[in-house]
Design a protein around this motif. Structure first.
Motif, PDB file in Angstrom:
ATOM      1  N   ARG A   1       0.649  -1.273   0.023  1.00 55.18           N
ATOM      2  CA  ARG A   1       0.026   0.024  -0.052  1.00 55.18           C
ATOM      3  C   ARG A   1       0.795   1.179  -0.120  1.00 55.18           C
ATOM      4  O   ARG A   1       0.552   2.218  -0.673  1.00 55.18           O
ATOM      5  CB  ARG A   1      -0.857  -0.039   1.308  1.00 55.18           C
ATOM      6  CG  ARG A   1      -1.967  -1.055   1.109  1.00 55.18           C
ATOM      7  CD  ARG A   1      -2.734  -1.267   2.612  1.00 55.18           C
ATOM      8  NE  ARG A   1      -3.364   0.035   3.018  1.00 55.18           N
ATOM      9  CZ  ARG A   1      -4.590   0.523   2.638  1.00 55.18           C
ATOM     10  NH1 ARG A   1      -5.316  -0.039   1.807  1.00 55.18           N
ATOM     11  NH2 ARG A   1      -5.091   1.854   3.135  1.00 55.18           N
ATOM     12  N   LYS A   2       1.936   1.241   0.775  1.00 60.10           N
ATOM     13  CA  LYS A   2       2.879   2.314   0.964  1.00 60.10           C
ATOM     14  C   LYS A   2       3.435   2.375  -0.399  1.00 60.10           C
ATOM     15  O   LYS A   2       3.999   3.558  -1.029  1.00 60.10           O
ATOM     16  CB  LYS A   2       3.898   2.091   2.000  1.00 60.10           C
ATOM     17  CG  LYS A   2       5.144   3.255   2.022  1.00 60.10           C
ATOM     18  CD  LYS A   2       4.626   4.475   2.848  1.00 60.10           C
ATOM     19  CE  LYS A   2       5.445   5.634   2.468  1.00 60.10           C
ATOM     20  NZ  LYS A   2       6.716   5.560   3.010  1.00 60.10           N
ATOM     21  N   ALA A   3       4.085   1.421  -1.019  1.00 61.20           N
ATOM     22  CA  ALA A   3       4.508   1.619  -2.334  1.00 61.20           C
ATOM     23  C   ALA A   3       3.562   2.338  -3.231  1.00 61.20           C
ATOM     24  O   ALA A   3       4.105   3.081  -4.266  1.00 61.20           O
ATOM     25  CB  ALA A   3       5.093   0.038  -2.868  1.00 61.20           C
TER      26      ALA A   3
ATOM     27  N   VAL B   1       1.424   4.397  -2.759  1.00 64.99           N
ATOM     28  CA  VAL B   1       1.373   5.691  -2.399  1.00 64.99           C
ATOM     29  C   VAL B   1       2.762   6.379  -2.824  1.00 64.99           C
ATOM     30  O   VAL B   1       2.672   7.560  -3.651  1.00 64.99           O
ATOM     31  CB  VAL B   1       1.230   5.866  -0.934  1.00 64.99           C
ATOM     32  CG1 VAL B   1       1.738   7.481  -0.303  1.00 64.99           C
ATOM     33  CG2 VAL B   1      -0.042   5.496  -0.061  1.00 64.99           C
ATOM     34  N   ASN B   2       3.734   5.834  -2.691  1.00 61.24           N
ATOM     35  CA  ASN B   2       4.895   6.506  -3.070  1.00 61.24           C
ATOM     36  C   ASN B   2       5.021   6.487  -4.802  1.00 61.24           C
ATOM     37  O   ASN B   2       5.736   7.377  -5.142  1.00 61.24           O
ATOM     38  CB  ASN B   2       6.183   5.522  -2.665  1.00 61.24           C
ATOM     39  CG  ASN B   2       6.442   5.843  -1.441  1.00 61.24           C
ATOM     40  OD1 ASN B   2       6.564   5.025  -0.446  1.00 61.24           O
ATOM     41  ND2 ASN B   2       6.585   7.062  -0.957  1.00 61.24           N
ATOM     42  N   ALA B   3       4.286   5.330  -5.239  1.00 61.18           N
ATOM     43  CA  ALA B   3       4.613   5.448  -6.733  1.00 61.18           C
ATOM     44  C   ALA B   3       3.908   6.612  -7.419  1.00 61.18           C
ATOM     45  O   ALA B   3       4.451   7.147  -8.462  1.00 61.18           O
ATOM     46  CB  ALA B   3       3.842   4.177  -7.231  1.00 61.18           C
ATOM     47  N   ALA B   4       2.758   6.757  -6.681  1.00 58.25           N
ATOM     48  CA  ALA B   4       2.057   8.012  -7.273  1.00 58.25           C
ATOM     49  C   ALA B   4       2.773   9.536  -6.600  1.00 58.25           C
ATOM     50  O   ALA B   4       3.050  10.359  -7.483  1.00 58.25           O
ATOM     51  CB  ALA B   4       0.652   8.136  -6.786  1.00 58.25           C
ATOM     52  N   ILE B   5       2.998   9.608  -5.384  1.00 55.40           N
ATOM     53  CA  ILE B   5       3.236  10.986  -5.034  1.00 55.40           C
ATOM     54  C   ILE B   5       4.790  11.245  -5.506  1.00 55.40           C
ATOM     55  O   ILE B   5       4.960  12.266  -5.884  1.00 55.40           O
ATOM     56  CB  ILE B   5       3.264  10.933  -3.333  1.00 55.40           C
ATOM     57  CG1 ILE B   5       1.492  10.620  -2.971  1.00 55.40           C
ATOM     58  CG2 ILE B   5       3.934  12.232  -2.954  1.00 55.40           C
ATOM     59  CD1 ILE B   5       1.499  11.012  -1.503  1.00 55.40           C
ATOM     60  N   ASN B   6       5.528  10.425  -4.890  1.00 55.49           N
ATOM     61  CA  ASN B   6       7.029  10.523  -5.277  1.00 55.49           C
ATOM     62  C   ASN B   6       7.184  10.798  -6.778  1.00 55.49           C
ATOM     63  O   ASN B   6       7.980  11.562  -7.414  1.00 55.49           O
ATOM     64  CB  ASN B   6       8.127   9.353  -4.586  1.00 55.49           C
ATOM     65  CG  ASN B   6       7.808   9.268  -3.128  1.00 55.49           C
ATOM     66  OD1 ASN B   6       6.950   9.684  -2.721  1.00 55.49           O
ATOM     67  ND2 ASN B   6       8.920   8.876  -2.450  1.00 55.49           N
ATOM     68  N   GLY B   7       6.795   9.860  -7.788  1.00 54.75           N
ATOM     69  CA  GLY B   7       6.990   9.714  -9.212  1.00 54.75           C
ATOM     70  C   GLY B   7       6.600  11.127  -9.804  1.00 54.75           C
ATOM     71  O   GLY B   7       7.247  11.678 -10.629  1.00 54.75           O
TER      72      GLY B   7
ATOM     73  N   SER C   1       8.785  15.492  -1.801  1.00 53.62           N
ATOM     74  CA  SER C   1       9.070  14.358  -1.592  1.00 53.62           C
ATOM     75  C   SER C   1      10.584  13.815  -1.690  1.00 53.62           C
ATOM     76  O   SER C   1      11.209  14.402  -2.239  1.00 53.62           O
ATOM     77  CB  SER C   1       8.456  13.184  -2.869  1.00 53.62           C
ATOM     78  OG  SER C   1       8.929  13.592  -3.816  1.00 53.62           O
ATOM     79  N   SER C   2      10.703  12.595  -0.871  1.00 57.41           N
ATOM     80  CA  SER C   2      12.154  11.971  -1.206  1.00 57.41           C
ATOM     81  C   SER C   2      12.870  11.979  -2.345  1.00 57.41           C
ATOM     82  O   SER C   2      14.021  12.412  -2.567  1.00 57.41           O
ATOM     83  CB  SER C   2      12.324  10.860  -0.326  1.00 57.41           C
ATOM     84  OG  SER C   2      11.551  10.006  -0.819  1.00 57.41           O
ATOM     85  N   MET C   3      11.998  11.582  -3.266  1.00 56.27           N
ATOM     86  CA  MET C   3      12.336  11.316  -4.700  1.00 56.27           C
ATOM     87  C   MET C   3      12.849  13.075  -5.504  1.00 56.27           C
ATOM     88  O   MET C   3      13.639  13.232  -6.360  1.00 56.27           O
ATOM     89  CB  MET C   3      11.236  10.574  -5.579  1.00 56.27           C
ATOM     90  CG  MET C   3      11.862  10.341  -6.972  1.00 56.27           C
ATOM     91  SD  MET C   3      10.930   9.097  -7.687  1.00 56.27           S
ATOM     92  CE  MET C   3      10.761   7.601  -6.576  1.00 56.27           C
TER      93      MET C   3
ATOM     94  N   GLU D   1      -4.843  11.635   0.721  1.00 54.16           N
ATOM     95  CA  GLU D   1      -4.918  11.994   2.444  1.00 54.16           C
ATOM     96  C   GLU D   1      -3.251  12.380   2.686  1.00 54.16           C
ATOM     97  O   GLU D   1      -2.949  13.217   3.354  1.00 54.16           O
ATOM     98  CB  GLU D   1      -5.420  10.948   3.097  1.00 54.16           C
ATOM     99  CG  GLU D   1      -5.636  11.337   4.668  1.00 54.16           C
ATOM    100  CD  GLU D   1      -5.908   9.804   5.607  1.00 54.16           C
ATOM    101  OE1 GLU D   1      -6.779   9.323   5.211  1.00 54.16           O
ATOM    102  OE2 GLU D   1      -5.181   9.881   6.620  1.00 54.16           O
ATOM    103  N   ILE D   2      -2.488  11.411   2.300  1.00 53.87           N
ATOM    104  CA  ILE D   2      -1.196  11.538   2.541  1.00 53.87           C
ATOM    105  C   ILE D   2      -0.736  12.891   2.001  1.00 53.87           C
ATOM    106  O   ILE D   2       0.600  13.623   2.500  1.00 53.87           O
ATOM    107  CB  ILE D   2      -0.225  10.440   2.316  1.00 53.87           C
ATOM    108  CG1 ILE D   2      -0.717   9.045   3.392  1.00 53.87           C
ATOM    109  CG2 ILE D   2       1.231  10.426   2.342  1.00 53.87           C
ATOM    110  CD1 ILE D   2      -0.175   7.774   3.142  1.00 53.87           C
ATOM    111  N   ALA D   3      -0.988  13.008   0.648  1.00 53.59           N
ATOM    112  CA  ALA D   3      -0.422  14.261   0.062  1.00 53.59           C
ATOM    113  C   ALA D   3      -0.974  15.530   0.950  1.00 53.59           C
ATOM    114  O   ALA D   3      -0.041  16.350   0.707  1.00 53.59           O
ATOM    115  CB  ALA D   3      -1.006  14.069  -1.496  1.00 53.59           C
TER     116      ALA D   3
HETATM  117  O1  PAF Z   1       9.022   9.487   0.156  1.00 52.23           O
HETATM  118  C1  PAF Z   1       8.464  10.230   0.737  1.00 52.23           C
HETATM  119  O2  PAF Z   1       8.905  11.450   0.429  1.00 52.23           O
HETATM  120  C2  PAF Z   1       7.331  10.005   1.878  1.00 52.23           C
HETATM  121  O3  PAF Z   1       7.144   8.541   1.838  1.00 52.23           O
HETATM  122  C3  PAF Z   1       5.999  10.690   1.670  1.00 52.23           C
HETATM  123  C4  PAF Z   1       4.844   9.943   2.550  1.00 52.23           C
HETATM  124  C5  PAF Z   1       5.541  10.314   0.190  1.00 52.23           C
HETATM  125  C6  PAF Z   1       6.160  12.205   1.980  1.00 52.23           C
HETATM  126  O4  PAF Z   1       6.574  12.902   1.069  1.00 52.23           O
END
Ligand code: PAF
Length: 299
Positions: free
Chosen positions: A177-179, A181-187, A247-249, A237-239
């Motif tokens: 599930r976290k992956a 979220v990361n695939a969408a937000i970070n990418g 984001s870390s990426m 919600e996380i965004a």
């Molecule tokens: O990698 C990240 O940046 C984090 O996991 C997250 C939750 C997307 C927040 O920026």
């Protein structure tokens, strides 16, 4: 408890600082970052504020657990270093990506691996200085789903320090599930060079976020991992909760560092292919971000 934070970048340093309020913490990270922390302490700004004084040199004493927060492409190397330096001991991965636990198990042994995810957002400002940009929950669990004493102790230790933590009997599902979220937000934030919050402010970006999540859900299902459409709302919600975070990426990209695109979106592409499917949006993101890692912009 006594914690070693291995790979103390933005997130690891934040966890180390929070845990140091009630526990012993040894930070292991980049030399310059460690030198500044040793000299002036670790400065945290944003949601958490303060200067934290943490151990940065191992005195040979025993620790209970390693929290691994390196980049996913460094997991194998980190596992070998942990084994060589500290011997066989429990390792909790709080990294991004789908294959960390598997790699740790191969090197350190199944029984020492604990899975985890966190959606705290942290930004590396400079050596010795971190910005806590977003609060999110942390979920940990034994790979076999058992509720052991060690998992209860870790959750209790985290919660005591204000790191809201739950125990899961199905940590593999949480990692997937976290992956997503990361695939969408970070990418997407890396591609658009925007803060997480922009993905909800702009309808086109939001549509892309939804499409990435839907493609990841299909890949997960093919792999036998049940993730429902609710993950789309969870991602939003996380965004929202980490709206102010880079984001870390995107942080990696802006610093000219290698990103985790292969370990996140690229992994969805590879798993899809194993099941005779294509994951076109994830493939596009993987190729685009990899190109951006080495592009020289005009003007
Ligand atoms: O990698 C990240 O940046 C984090 O996991 C997250 C939750 C997307 C927040 O920026």
């Amino acid at each position: 408890m006594r914690f070693i934070i291995f790979g103390a970048g933005a997130l690891g340093s934040l966890f180390g600082a929070l845990l140091s309020m009630h526990h012993d913490v040894l930070l292991v990270g980049r030399k310059k970052h460690m030198e500044v922390i040793k000299e002036k302490g670790l400065k945290i700004e944003g949601i958490t504020e303060g200067v934290f004084y943490l151990e940065t040199e191992w005195d040979g004493s025993e620790y209970d657990i390693v929290i691994l927060t390196t980049k996913a492409y460094d997991t194998e190397k980190a596992a070998r270093e942990i084994l060589k330096k500290f011997g066989k001991m429990p390792v909790l991965s709080l990294q991004n990506g789908l294959r960390n636990e598997e790699m740790l198990a191969e090197i350190i042994g199944n029984e020492y691996v604990i899975g985890g995810v966190t959606s705290h957002g942290a930004t590396f400002l400079e050596y010795g200085r971190i910005y806590h940009a977003g609060i999110g929950e942390t979920i940990i669990g034994e790979i076999d789903g058992k509720i052991t004493d060690r998992i209860k102790n870790i959750a209790e230790a985290f919660n005591k320090c204000g790191i809201e933590t739950k125990i899961s009997r199905n940590i593999k599902n949480e990692i997937w599930r976290k992956a997503v979220v990361n695939a969408a937000i970070n990418g997407l934030t890396a591609l658009l060079k925007c803060k997480n919050g922009f993905l909800l402010e702009n309808r086109n970006a939001e549509i892309l976020l939804e499409k990435i999540c839907r493609e990841c859900i299909k890949v997960a299902r093919a792999e036998g991992i049940e993730i429902g459409e609710k993950i789309i709302d969870k991602t939003k919600e996380i965004a929202e909760k980490t709206a102010d975070n880079i984001s870390s990426m995107l942080q990696d990209l802006l610093k000219g560092k290698k990103t985790e695109i292969e370990e996140i979106n690229g992994e969805f592409v590879r798993i899809a292919r194993r099941h005779g499917m294509e994951a076109y949006i994830n493939e596009f993101l993987t190729l685009a971000i990899k190109a951006m890692e080495s592009v020289r912009h005009l003007g």
